[in-house]
Design a protein around this motif. Structure first.
Motif, PDB file in Angstrom:
ATOM      1  N   SER A   1      13.450 -39.575  26.443  1.00 56.49           N
ATOM      2  CA  SER A   1      12.705 -39.220  25.228  1.00 56.49           C
ATOM      3  C   SER A   1      13.301 -38.035  24.487  1.00 56.49           C
ATOM      4  N   SER A   2      14.211 -37.308  25.112  1.00 59.71           N
ATOM      5  CA  SER A   2      14.825 -36.153  24.447  1.00 59.71           C
ATOM      6  C   SER A   2      16.245 -36.444  23.970  1.00 59.71           C
ATOM      7  N   ASP A   3      16.615 -37.714  23.905  1.00 58.11           N
ATOM      8  CA  ASP A   3      17.955 -38.084  23.444  1.00 58.11           C
ATOM      9  C   ASP A   3      17.879 -38.526  21.976  1.00 58.11           C
ATOM     10  N   PRO A   4      18.432 -37.719  21.068  1.00 58.78           N
ATOM     11  CA  PRO A   4      18.331 -38.067  19.650  1.00 58.78           C
ATOM     12  C   PRO A   4      19.052 -39.365  19.289  1.00 58.78           C
ATOM     13  N   VAL A   5      20.084 -39.727  20.040  1.00 56.37           N
ATOM     14  CA  VAL A   5      20.813 -40.962  19.748  1.00 56.37           C
ATOM     15  C   VAL A   5      19.910 -42.176  19.966  1.00 56.37           C
ATOM     16  N   VAL A   6      19.091 -42.116  20.991  1.00 56.79           N
ATOM     17  CA  VAL A   6      18.163 -43.217  21.260  1.00 56.79           C
ATOM     18  C   VAL A   6      17.188 -43.356  20.097  1.00 56.79           C
ATOM     19  N   TRP A   7      16.591 -42.248  19.670  1.00 59.90           N
ATOM     20  CA  TRP A   7      15.620 -42.304  18.574  1.00 59.90           C
ATOM     21  C   TRP A   7      16.273 -42.707  17.258  1.00 59.90           C
ATOM     22  N   GLN A   8      17.468 -42.205  16.994  1.00 60.73           N
ATOM     23  CA  GLN A   8      18.179 -42.586  15.766  1.00 60.73           C
ATOM     24  C   GLN A   8      18.464 -44.087  15.771  1.00 60.73           C
TER      25      GLN A   8
END
Length: 144
Positions: A100-107
């Motif tokens: 949940s703290s990986d910006p690449v996943v959210w992007q």
């Protein structure tokens, strides 16, 4: 490349629990632009390794490939992109709970929701990307 991919896929039939094998399948499938195998490899890596199985660079490459196909003049390419997008969205849901703290996943999640035409979920994912970046310990916006 296709021969290597075929050989690796054959090997996975005998050694499904080898994350290294799935990692190699992912690399070769990306190179061959075989998105169905990319998605399957990512899924297996997460199944075998949990959060450690998430490959952010491979994820971005896959999402970029799908985005390009979605903008193709070819209806077949656009249809293919839509099918892969539908497969990747639930996988990204699993990734987002594990990392949940990986910006690449959210992007990436936001990009896929944009392709799927789900504006509300896209905005949620974009907000989470920004939140993660703002809360990161690296403080990427600070000039030293």
């Amino acid at each position: 490349i296709q021969e290597a991919l075929s050989a690796l896929l054959e090997a996975t039939k005998h050694k499904r629990e080898s994350w290294r094998l799935w990692d190699n399948v992912l690399a070769v499938a990306l190179r061959a632009s075989e998105m169905a195998h990319v998605v399957n490899s990512m899924d297996n890596l997460i199944e075998l390794q949990g959060a450690k199985g998430i490959r952010p660079t491979a994820l971005r490459r896959a999402v970029n490939d799908i985005s390009q196909r979605a903008q193709s003049p070819s209806q077949n390419e656009r249809d293919f992109a839509a099918r892969i997008c539908k497969q990747l969205i639930p996988l990204l849901g699993r990734m987002s709970t594990l990392a949940s703290s990986d910006p690449v996943v959210w992007q990436s999640y936001g990009d896929l929701y944009e392709l799927a035409g789900n504006r509300e979920r896209e905005v949620e994912c974009r907000e989470k990307t920004v939140r993660v970046l703002l809360n990161s310990s690296s403080r990427w916006w600070t000039v030293e």
